[in-house]
Design a protein around this motif. Structure first.
Motif, PDB file in Angstrom:
ATOM      1  N   THR A 183       0.832  -1.215   0.000  1.00 36.33           N
ATOM      2  CA  THR A 183       0.000   0.000   0.000  1.00 36.33           C
ATOM      3  C   THR A 183       0.864   1.262   0.000  1.00 36.33           C
ATOM      4  O   THR A 183       0.631   2.178   0.795  1.00 36.33           O
ATOM      5  N   PRO A 184       1.857   1.370  -0.895  1.00 36.88           N
ATOM      6  CA  PRO A 184       2.742   2.539  -0.844  1.00 36.88           C
ATOM      7  C   PRO A 184       2.046   3.840  -1.203  1.00 36.88           C
ATOM      8  O   PRO A 184       2.473   4.920  -0.770  1.00 36.88           O
ATOM      9  N   TYR A 185       0.966   3.777  -2.001  1.00 39.29           N
ATOM     10  CA  TYR A 185       0.285   4.989  -2.454  1.00 39.29           C
ATOM     11  C   TYR A 185      -1.176   5.034  -2.002  1.00 39.29           C
ATOM     12  O   TYR A 185      -1.948   5.870  -2.473  1.00 39.29           O
ATOM     13  N   THR A 186      -1.526   4.151  -1.097  1.00 35.21           N
ATOM     14  CA  THR A 186      -2.920   4.018  -0.676  1.00 35.21           C
ATOM     15  C   THR A 186      -3.022   4.059   0.843  1.00 35.21           C
ATOM     16  O   THR A 186      -2.552   3.143   1.518  1.00 35.21           O
ATOM     17  N   PRO A 187      -3.610   5.109   1.413  1.00 40.53           N
ATOM     18  CA  PRO A 187      -3.768   5.142   2.871  1.00 40.53           C
ATOM     19  C   PRO A 187      -4.797   4.103   3.322  1.00 40.53           C
ATOM     20  O   PRO A 187      -5.800   3.861   2.640  1.00 40.53           O
ATOM     21  N   SER A 202       1.617   3.163   7.048  1.00 40.40           N
ATOM     22  CA  SER A 202       2.540   4.282   7.257  1.00 40.40           C
ATOM     23  C   SER A 202       2.127   5.523   6.480  1.00 40.40           C
ATOM     24  O   SER A 202       2.337   6.649   6.938  1.00 40.40           O
ATOM     25  N   LEU A 203       1.542   5.326   5.283  1.00 41.72           N
ATOM     26  CA  LEU A 203       1.086   6.482   4.515  1.00 41.72           C
ATOM     27  C   LEU A 203      -0.031   7.212   5.245  1.00 41.72           C
ATOM     28  O   LEU A 203      -0.057   8.445   5.287  1.00 41.72           O
ATOM     29  N   ALA A 204      -0.955   6.479   5.852  1.00 37.39           N
ATOM     30  CA  ALA A 204      -2.037   7.108   6.605  1.00 37.39           C
ATOM     31  C   ALA A 204      -1.487   7.868   7.812  1.00 37.39           C
ATOM     32  O   ALA A 204      -1.961   8.966   8.137  1.00 37.39           O
ATOM     33  N   SER A 208      -1.700  12.046   8.339  1.00 37.39           N
ATOM     34  CA  SER A 208      -2.327  12.613   9.537  1.00 37.39           C
ATOM     35  C   SER A 208      -1.325  13.231  10.500  1.00 37.39           C
ATOM     36  O   SER A 208      -1.703  13.679  11.581  1.00 37.39           O
ATOM     37  N   GLY A 209      -0.047  13.246  10.116  1.00 36.65           N
ATOM     38  CA  GLY A 209       0.967  13.926  10.919  1.00 36.65           C
ATOM     39  C   GLY A 209       1.372  13.199  12.185  1.00 36.65           C
ATOM     40  O   GLY A 209       1.905  13.816  13.114  1.00 36.65           O
ATOM     41  N   ILE A 210       1.153  11.900  12.242  1.00 36.77           N
ATOM     42  CA  ILE A 210       1.509  11.125  13.425  1.00 36.77           C
ATOM     43  C   ILE A 210       2.924  10.584  13.261  1.00 36.77           C
ATOM     44  O   ILE A 210       3.231   9.874  12.297  1.00 36.77           O
ATOM     45  N   LEU A 241      -6.642  11.586  16.074  1.00 34.52           N
ATOM     46  CA  LEU A 241      -5.533  12.196  15.349  1.00 34.52           C
ATOM     47  C   LEU A 241      -5.579  11.859  13.863  1.00 34.52           C
ATOM     48  O   LEU A 241      -5.052  12.602  13.033  1.00 34.52           O
ATOM     49  N   LEU A 242      -6.207  10.747  13.523  1.00 34.58           N
ATOM     50  CA  LEU A 242      -6.237  10.283  12.139  1.00 34.58           C
ATOM     51  C   LEU A 242      -7.594  10.437  11.468  1.00 34.58           C
ATOM     52  O   LEU A 242      -7.677  10.777  10.282  1.00 34.58           O
TER      53      LEU A 242
END
Length: 552
Positions: A183-187, A202-204, A208-210, A241-242
């Protein structure tokens, strides 16, 4: 079918609370809610069987009524959505006329329409269109389902889903690293089955800035590696947060979810649900109100309400109501968490509203029983039907207190199938064998036992819950978990019908097949009551609401 309110306009939108404490210690998890009613239309109950002609006569069956005055009948007459008469065919046939339709059951068993005492209806409908992880018991299968979703998704769009239970694959919690490569391009955001924990890739997390610099919010946890890096797991309020970065479900998506969930419920023989909404720790309490205005009122106006719904709203939004309009900020003296909960319960009870508090662990149940007892002692006796949702683990003596205090135990039998193995690990063998899912003990104490599913935590499936309550045999087990707590078919059926109706003050109209009550009933696949009583096995062949076939 037209939706309408059962209670007066001044309290149609009802105060309710979800008061949450950390899930990871199940002893302390509890929420509080109050109710409002939403129904499809209820025909008049002013029936005189001597002067009316039946619209429908149902005959040649084994009709289980849930009514102790007449436990079984072979025929039933229905007029304007309500039951006129039950008994043998010759007695019922007296009410037939030229326009009367006749339904030959062919000897099949009929039961009252099932009431699911605890669901999240629109959320369940949304989940039905997302990645389904219920029952996944291997890491490879978990990853495969996400990979399949990626193939069918647009690049950059969120993949949502849930229902995973790490206990099914040995207890190891999932990690973002399990799915990052695919899932490199998919949150991705995947809720745990209980809704109190979720996994982000990790993308998600990045969107979301976590990061390792993000602090845990109050009431929540960002699970981290030994090096302090987020693993992808967010617990309770950490989900806040997300979640704002996930596109909101559109009004049309939520409306479609209601229709989808309703059709599935009818397929399972469910004609009434108690809906606790989309609210859970980490999301906005406004969701319940948005669903009320955008979805339920739309369903009302467009006549798409096919089942009966009792709604609960988060009580933190209670200022929308009038009972404390003169002192809108007066909660009373608030010293400790339990005192806040007590004050809220007291204020709600004084407004004449039914209170339901969620409690899983033994200490939480004892706390709520104490609060209810104190409220009754202060305000005096009346018919409150206080509820405790879940009541999964009870300390010695607690089951008896349910009966002594007249508390409704709103329980979910299907949960024990997934909890049996983990309960021993978390509680120890002795407590798990003495305190868990004490259905028979609750009934023996004269508590009101109401069955539900907590859908989508598990599938809405009353017949599965009934069999589970009778047999209590978890997957991979040869014997029952606490066999002394097994119920009879009669007791289990009542918990999904008449007792569930009483638990919501609906027993004047629902819960049993009795003259004057609504003609909600289910035709089962079996034609042998003895086999059904012995094995608890059957499936739904047809579901009728107000005497009209709603499924298939």
């Amino acid at each position: 079918m037209k939706l309408y309110t059962l209670i007066s306009a001044s309290v149609v939108v009802v105060l309710a609370i979800f008061f949450s404490l950390p899930l990871l210690n199940p002893t302390y998890w509890l929420n509080l809610n109050l109710k409002s009613w939403l129904w499809i239309p209820i025909p008049s109950s002013s029936l005189s069987s001597s002067s009316l002609i039946a619209d429908l006569v149902v005959r040649n069956g084994v009709i289980y009524t849930s009514d102790e005055s007449l436990p079984f009948a072979d025929s039933m007459a229905i007029h304007n959505g309500r039951i006129l008469r039950l008994g043998n065919f010759s007695f019922v046939q007296e009410l037939a006329g030229d326009g009367t339709e006749e339904l030959d059951l062919g000897g099949k068993v009929v039961v009252p329409g099932f009431i699911d005492s605890h669901v999240h209806l629109i959320y369940a409908g949304l989940q039905m269109a997302r990645v389904e992880l219920h029952g996944v018991n291997k890491k490879d299968e978990f990853v495969r389902k996400i990979k399949e979703a990626v193939r069918n998704a647009k690049e950059g769009s969120w993949i949502l889903g849930g229902g995973w239970n790490n206990d099914l694959w040995g207890g190891e919690l999932p990690l973002a690293s399990w799915i990052d490569d695919i899932t490199p391009y998919t949150p991705v955001w995947l809720n745990r089955m209980d809704g109190h924990m979720g996994l982000a890739n990790s993308l998600a997390l990045k969107l979301s800035g976590i990061s390792n610099l993000t602090k845990d919010p109050e009431g929540g946890t960002i699970v981290r590696t030994v090096d302090g890096e987020p693993t992808g797991l967010l617990i309770d309020s950490a989900m806040k947060l997300l979640l704002p970065y996930i596109p909101e479900d559109t009004v049309n998506e939520r409306r479609e979810a209601l229709v989808r969930a309703t059709n599935h419920a009818l397929m399972r023989g469910v004609t009434t649900v108690v809906d606790f909404g989309r609210y859970y720790p980490g999301v906005s309490a406004e969701l319940s109100w948005e669903d009320f205005s955008d979805v339920y009122q739309w369903a009302d106006a467009s006549e798409k309400m096919m089942i009966r719904v009792c709604l609960f709203f988060p009580m933190e939004t209670w200022l929308r109501l009038l009972p404390y309009a003169d002192e809108p900020h007066n909660y009373g003296l608030q010293v400790t968490e339990s005192e806040i909960l007590y004050n809220m319960t007291m204020a709600s009870e004084k407004s004449g509203l039914q209170v339901a508090i969620h409690a899983i662990g033994d200490r939480a149940n004892d706390l709520i029983l104490d609060i209810y007892e104190s409220v009754v002692s202060t305000n005096g006796m009346r018919d409150r039907r206080f509820r405790i949702e879940h009541a999964q683990h009870l300390a010695p003596g607690a089951a008896a207190r349910f009966g002594q205090q007249g508390i409704v135990a709103s329980v979910q039998p299907l949960h024990l199938l997934g909890d049996a193995d983990s309960a021993t690990k978390k509680l120890g063998t002795d407590r798990a064998q003495k305190e868990s899912y004490l259905f028979w003990s609750l009934l023996a104490s004269n508590a009101l036992l109401a069955f539900g599913s907590d859908w989508p935590v598990v599938d809405i499936n009353p017949l599965g819950g009934i069999k589970t309550a009778m047999k209590r045999i978890p997957p991979g087990w040869d014997d029952a978990w606490i066999p002394s707590e097994c119920l009879t078919l009669n007791d289990a059926l009542k918990a999904h019908t008449i007792s569930a109706a009483r638990a919501c003050f609906l027993d004047n109209d629902l819960g049993s097949l009795s003259p004057g009550k609504l003609a909600d009933f289910v035709i089962l696949s079996t034609d042998s009551w003895d086999d059904f009583a012995a094995e608890g096995s059957a499936s739904v062949e047809a579901t009728y609401v107000s005497g009209v076939r709603a499924y298939p």
